[in-house]
Design a protein around this motif. Structure first.
Motif, PDB file in Angstrom:
ATOM      1  N   GLU A  73       0.419  -1.292  -0.486  1.00  0.00           N
ATOM      2  CA  GLU A  73       0.143   0.138  -0.035  1.00  0.00           C
ATOM      3  C   GLU A  73       0.554   1.245  -0.171  1.00  0.00           C
ATOM      4  OE1 GLU A  73      -2.716   0.058   3.265  1.00  0.00           O
ATOM      5  OE2 GLU A  73      -3.544  -2.324   2.896  1.00  0.00           O
ATOM      6  N   TRP A  74       0.544   2.234  -0.621  1.00  0.00           N
ATOM      7  CA  TRP A  74       0.866   3.406  -1.187  1.00  0.00           C
ATOM      8  C   TRP A  74       0.571   4.593  -1.446  1.00  0.00           C
ATOM      9  CZ3 TRP A  74       2.745   5.137  -6.136  1.00  0.00           C
ATOM     10  CH2 TRP A  74       4.289   6.608  -5.888  1.00  0.00           C
ATOM     11  N   LYS A  75       0.663   5.537  -0.321  1.00  0.00           N
ATOM     12  CA  LYS A  75       0.495   6.544  -0.500  1.00  0.00           C
ATOM     13  C   LYS A  75       0.988   7.697  -1.220  1.00  0.00           C
ATOM     14  CE  LYS A  75      -2.591   5.930   3.616  1.00  0.00           C
ATOM     15  NZ  LYS A  75      -2.418   5.963   5.315  1.00  0.00           N
ATOM     16  N   LYS A  76       0.085   8.010  -2.602  1.00  0.00           N
ATOM     17  CA  LYS A  76       0.714   8.817  -3.002  1.00  0.00           C
ATOM     18  C   LYS A  76       1.812  10.383  -2.758  1.00  0.00           C
ATOM     19  CE  LYS A  76      -0.335   8.976  -7.848  1.00  0.00           C
ATOM     20  NZ  LYS A  76       0.686   8.416  -8.416  1.00  0.00           N
ATOM     21  N   ASN A  77       2.196  10.812  -1.739  1.00  0.00           N
ATOM     22  CA  ASN A  77       2.623  12.172  -1.361  1.00  0.00           C
ATOM     23  C   ASN A  77       3.556  11.128  -0.653  1.00  0.00           C
ATOM     24  OD1 ASN A  77       1.459  14.405  -3.238  1.00  0.00           O
ATOM     25  ND2 ASN A  77      -0.065  14.056  -1.281  1.00  0.00           N
ATOM     26  N   GLU A  78       3.498  10.315  -0.197  1.00  0.00           N
ATOM     27  CA  GLU A  78       4.444   9.620   1.032  1.00  0.00           C
ATOM     28  C   GLU A  78       5.536   8.753  -0.275  1.00  0.00           C
ATOM     29  OE1 GLU A  78       2.720   6.925   3.502  1.00  0.00           O
ATOM     30  OE2 GLU A  78       1.955   8.777   4.451  1.00  0.00           O
ATOM     31  N   PRO A  79       6.816   8.416   0.214  1.00  0.00           N
ATOM     32  CA  PRO A  79       8.013   7.955  -0.205  1.00  0.00           C
ATOM     33  C   PRO A  79       7.558   5.809  -0.231  1.00  0.00           C
ATOM     34  CG  PRO A  79       9.216   8.808   1.381  1.00  0.00           C
ATOM     35  CD  PRO A  79       7.628   9.052   2.021  1.00  0.00           C
ATOM     36  N   SER A 135       6.644  -0.104  -9.304  1.00  0.00           N
ATOM     37  CA  SER A 135       5.083  -0.500  -9.017  1.00  0.00           C
ATOM     38  C   SER A 135       4.592  -1.051 -10.014  1.00  0.00           C
ATOM     39  CB  SER A 135       4.596   0.774  -9.104  1.00  0.00           C
ATOM     40  OG  SER A 135       2.864   1.395  -8.144  1.00  0.00           O
ATOM     41  N   ASN A 136       4.147  -1.809  -9.847  1.00  0.00           N
ATOM     42  CA  ASN A 136       3.060  -3.220 -10.871  1.00  0.00           C
ATOM     43  C   ASN A 136       1.703  -2.488 -10.854  1.00  0.00           C
ATOM     44  OD1 ASN A 136       1.781  -4.565 -13.059  1.00  0.00           O
ATOM     45  ND2 ASN A 136       3.325  -6.155 -12.423  1.00  0.00           N
ATOM     46  N   ARG A 137       0.808  -1.337 -11.211  1.00  0.00           N
ATOM     47  CA  ARG A 137      -0.347  -1.144 -10.918  1.00  0.00           C
ATOM     48  C   ARG A 137      -1.325  -2.379 -12.093  1.00  0.00           C
ATOM     49  NH1 ARG A 137       1.394   5.198 -10.860  1.00  0.00           N
ATOM     50  NH2 ARG A 137       3.129   4.736  -9.296  1.00  0.00           N
ATOM     51  N   SER A 138      -0.421  -2.925 -12.842  1.00  0.00           N
ATOM     52  CA  SER A 138      -1.346  -3.674 -13.572  1.00  0.00           C
ATOM     53  C   SER A 138      -1.898  -4.868 -13.162  1.00  0.00           C
ATOM     54  CB  SER A 138      -1.156  -3.788 -14.795  1.00  0.00           C
ATOM     55  OG  SER A 138       0.185  -5.005 -14.569  1.00  0.00           O
ATOM     56  N   ASP A 139      -2.917  -5.717 -13.732  1.00  0.00           N
ATOM     57  CA  ASP A 139      -3.444  -7.172 -12.964  1.00  0.00           C
ATOM     58  C   ASP A 139      -2.531  -8.315 -13.222  1.00  0.00           C
ATOM     59  OD1 ASP A 139      -5.240  -6.199 -11.659  1.00  0.00           O
ATOM     60  OD2 ASP A 139      -6.809  -6.300 -14.018  1.00  0.00           O
ATOM     61  N   GLU A 140      -0.993  -8.765 -14.092  1.00  0.00           N
ATOM     62  CA  GLU A 140      -0.368  -9.110 -15.079  1.00  0.00           C
ATOM     63  C   GLU A 140       1.256  -9.317 -13.921  1.00  0.00           C
ATOM     64  OE1 GLU A 140      -1.063 -11.809 -16.789  1.00  0.00           O
ATOM     65  OE2 GLU A 140      -3.040 -11.016 -16.116  1.00  0.00           O
ATOM     66  N   PRO A 141       1.993 -10.080 -14.074  1.00  0.00           N
ATOM     67  CA  PRO A 141       3.213  -9.766 -14.058  1.00  0.00           C
ATOM     68  C   PRO A 141       4.162  -8.949 -15.203  1.00  0.00           C
ATOM     69  CG  PRO A 141       2.432 -12.232 -13.755  1.00  0.00           C
ATOM     70  CD  PRO A 141       1.519 -11.267 -14.829  1.00  0.00           C
ATOM     71  N   CYS A 142       4.498  -8.001 -14.625  1.00  0.00           N
ATOM     72  CA  CYS A 142       6.278  -7.787 -15.600  1.00  0.00           C
ATOM     73  C   CYS A 142       7.459  -8.086 -15.489  1.00  0.00           C
ATOM     74  CB  CYS A 142       5.995  -6.098 -15.136  1.00  0.00           C
ATOM     75  SG  CYS A 142       7.770  -6.073 -15.843  1.00  0.00           S
ATOM     76  N   ILE A 143       7.729  -8.844 -16.515  1.00  0.00           N
ATOM     77  CA  ILE A 143       9.427  -8.854 -16.485  1.00  0.00           C
ATOM     78  C   ILE A 143      10.664  -8.441 -17.120  1.00  0.00           C
ATOM     79  CG2 ILE A 143      10.703 -11.637 -17.239  1.00  0.00           C
ATOM     80  CD1 ILE A 143       8.009 -12.660 -18.183  1.00  0.00           C
TER      81      ILE A 143
END
Length: 158
Positions: free
Chosen positions: A85-91, A138-146
């Motif tokens: 979980e990541w809030k936009k204005n935090e590291p 950050s992978n915001r999709s539903d699929e893994p990234c290679i």
């Protein structure tokens, strides 16, 4: 666990080029759910020795040998699968910095490269030249990234 592509190593025998090894990569670790890393090859010196391999343990954050390199295969799962979980204005919780020059190629999926100021969406075929700065993925999709990455020991000047 994901299957890492096969690794082919070349060498010389009786003065002729040969394939000395052809097999699936077995140096594979899942540090977090779905975050799969394989440090496929490394070198320990510059210039690189072509005569041997020193096996290294996979680590979540790379520890490139002084005057050395890493060749790394990474599967980055969707953030939701990592429980991030990541809030936009935090590291970003995975923000990190390595003393390396990194050549990164996105093979499949998509991934955001997050900097301390700004971010950009990466897609297959995109190349990142990461020069020893704080960053996160950050992978915001539903699929893994290679991604494939070559990390080269570097002198970082602040």
């Amino acid at each position: 666990m994901n299957t890492i592509p096969r690794r082919i190593i070349t060498g010389t025998k009786n003065g002729k080029s040969v394939i000395t090894e052809d097999r699936q990569v077995d140096n594979v670790v899942e540090h977090f759910p779905g975050l799969i890393i394989s440090d496929v090859w490394n070198t320990q010196t510059m210039p690189a020795s072509l005569n041997f391999e020193t096996r290294i343990p996979n680590t979540g954050f790379p520890q490139t040998p002084k005057n050395g390199t890493y060749f790394r295969y990474v599967v980055v799962p969707p953030d939701k699968d990592l429980g991030l979980e990541w809030k936009k204005n935090e590291p970003h919780p995975m923000m990190h910095k390595t003393p390396t020059l990194d050549y990164i190629i996105i093979l499949s999926g998509e991934l955001y490269l997050i900097m301390e100021e700004g971010e950009t969406l990466l897609k297959p075929g995109d190349i990142v030249i990461q020069r020893g700065t704080n960053h996160a993925w950050s992978n915001r999709s539903d699929e893994p990234c290679i991604q494939l990455a070559v990390l080269i020991d570097a002198e970082i000047k602040e």
